[in-house]
Design a protein around this motif. Structure first.
Motif, PDB file in Angstrom:
ATOM      1  N   LEU A 243       0.845  -1.181   0.000  1.00  0.00           N
ATOM      2  CA  LEU A 243       0.000   0.000   0.000  1.00  0.00           C
ATOM      3  C   LEU A 243       0.884   1.236   0.000  1.00  0.00           C
ATOM      4  O   LEU A 243       1.905   1.276   0.690  1.00  0.00           O
ATOM      5  CB  LEU A 243      -0.891   0.009   1.242  1.00  0.00           C
ATOM      6  N   SER A 244       0.496   2.236  -0.745  1.00  0.00           N
ATOM      7  CA  SER A 244       1.271   3.472  -0.780  1.00  0.00           C
ATOM      8  C   SER A 244       1.136   4.204   0.547  1.00  0.00           C
ATOM      9  O   SER A 244       0.188   3.997   1.307  1.00  0.00           O
ATOM     10  CB  SER A 244       0.801   4.363  -1.932  1.00  0.00           C
ATOM     11  N   GLU A 245       2.072   5.073   0.826  1.00  0.00           N
ATOM     12  CA  GLU A 245       2.064   5.847   2.068  1.00  0.00           C
ATOM     13  C   GLU A 245       0.822   6.728   2.183  1.00  0.00           C
ATOM     14  O   GLU A 245       0.360   7.012   3.279  1.00  0.00           O
ATOM     15  CB  GLU A 245       3.320   6.724   2.152  1.00  0.00           C
ATOM     16  N   ASP A 246       0.276   7.142   1.044  1.00  0.00           N
ATOM     17  CA  ASP A 246      -0.901   8.018   1.087  1.00  0.00           C
ATOM     18  C   ASP A 246      -2.224   7.247   0.989  1.00  0.00           C
ATOM     19  O   ASP A 246      -3.280   7.836   0.836  1.00  0.00           O
ATOM     20  CB  ASP A 246      -0.812   9.079  -0.005  1.00  0.00           C
ATOM     21  N   PHE A 247      -2.166   5.927   1.116  1.00  0.00           N
ATOM     22  CA  PHE A 247      -3.380   5.116   1.112  1.00  0.00           C
ATOM     23  C   PHE A 247      -4.219   5.509   2.332  1.00  0.00           C
ATOM     24  O   PHE A 247      -3.718   5.533   3.444  1.00  0.00           O
ATOM     25  CB  PHE A 247      -3.009   3.629   1.170  1.00  0.00           C
ATOM     26  N   PRO A 248      -5.478   5.857   2.142  1.00  0.00           N
ATOM     27  CA  PRO A 248      -6.302   6.380   3.244  1.00  0.00           C
ATOM     28  C   PRO A 248      -6.423   5.403   4.424  1.00  0.00           C
ATOM     29  O   PRO A 248      -6.623   4.205   4.225  1.00  0.00           O
ATOM     30  CB  PRO A 248      -7.665   6.606   2.592  1.00  0.00           C
ATOM     31  N   GLN A 249      -6.318   5.946   5.631  1.00  0.00           N
ATOM     32  CA  GLN A 249      -6.371   5.126   6.838  1.00  0.00           C
ATOM     33  C   GLN A 249      -7.688   4.355   6.939  1.00  0.00           C
ATOM     34  O   GLN A 249      -7.702   3.206   7.359  1.00  0.00           O
ATOM     35  CB  GLN A 249      -6.165   5.988   8.081  1.00  0.00           C
TER      36      GLN A 249
ATOM     37  N   TYR B 260      -9.398   3.012   4.657  1.00  0.00           N
ATOM     38  CA  TYR B 260      -9.325   1.813   3.828  1.00  0.00           C
ATOM     39  C   TYR B 260      -8.390   0.776   4.453  1.00  0.00           C
ATOM     40  O   TYR B 260      -8.627  -0.421   4.361  1.00  0.00           O
ATOM     41  CB  TYR B 260      -8.870   2.146   2.410  1.00  0.00           C
ATOM     42  N   ARG B 261      -7.324   1.244   5.081  1.00  0.00           N
ATOM     43  CA  ARG B 261      -6.448   0.322   5.832  1.00  0.00           C
ATOM     44  C   ARG B 261      -7.250  -0.360   6.938  1.00  0.00           C
ATOM     45  O   ARG B 261      -7.129  -1.554   7.165  1.00  0.00           O
ATOM     46  CB  ARG B 261      -5.260   1.063   6.432  1.00  0.00           C
TER      47      ARG B 261
END
Length: 61
Positions: free
Chosen positions: A20-26, A28-29
């Motif tokens: 997952l990219s660093e800017d993947f929304p929390q 969604y994590r």
């Protein structure tokens, strides 16, 4: 784990074949991890397992 327990430790995980990219929304994590938390908390409340955080803290290999 409780000293009174006869349960054997198990490890489960969620395998993804991508990062997952660093800017993947929390939020969604959280969609990936919260279901595991819910299942384990329910199992602990029912006495099916006695601990799981120490296994998580160890990581996977």
């Amino acid at each position: 784990m409780s000293y009174e327990s006869s349960a054997q430790p198990i490890k489960i995980g969620y395998l993804m074949d991508f990062l997952l990219s660093e800017d993947f929304p929390q939020h969604y994590r959280d969609d990936l991890t919260l279901p595991f938390d819910m299942v384990f908390e329910d199992a602990m409340a029912k006495g099916l397992i006695d601990a799981y955080q120490e296994l998580v803290d160890e990581g996977c290999s």
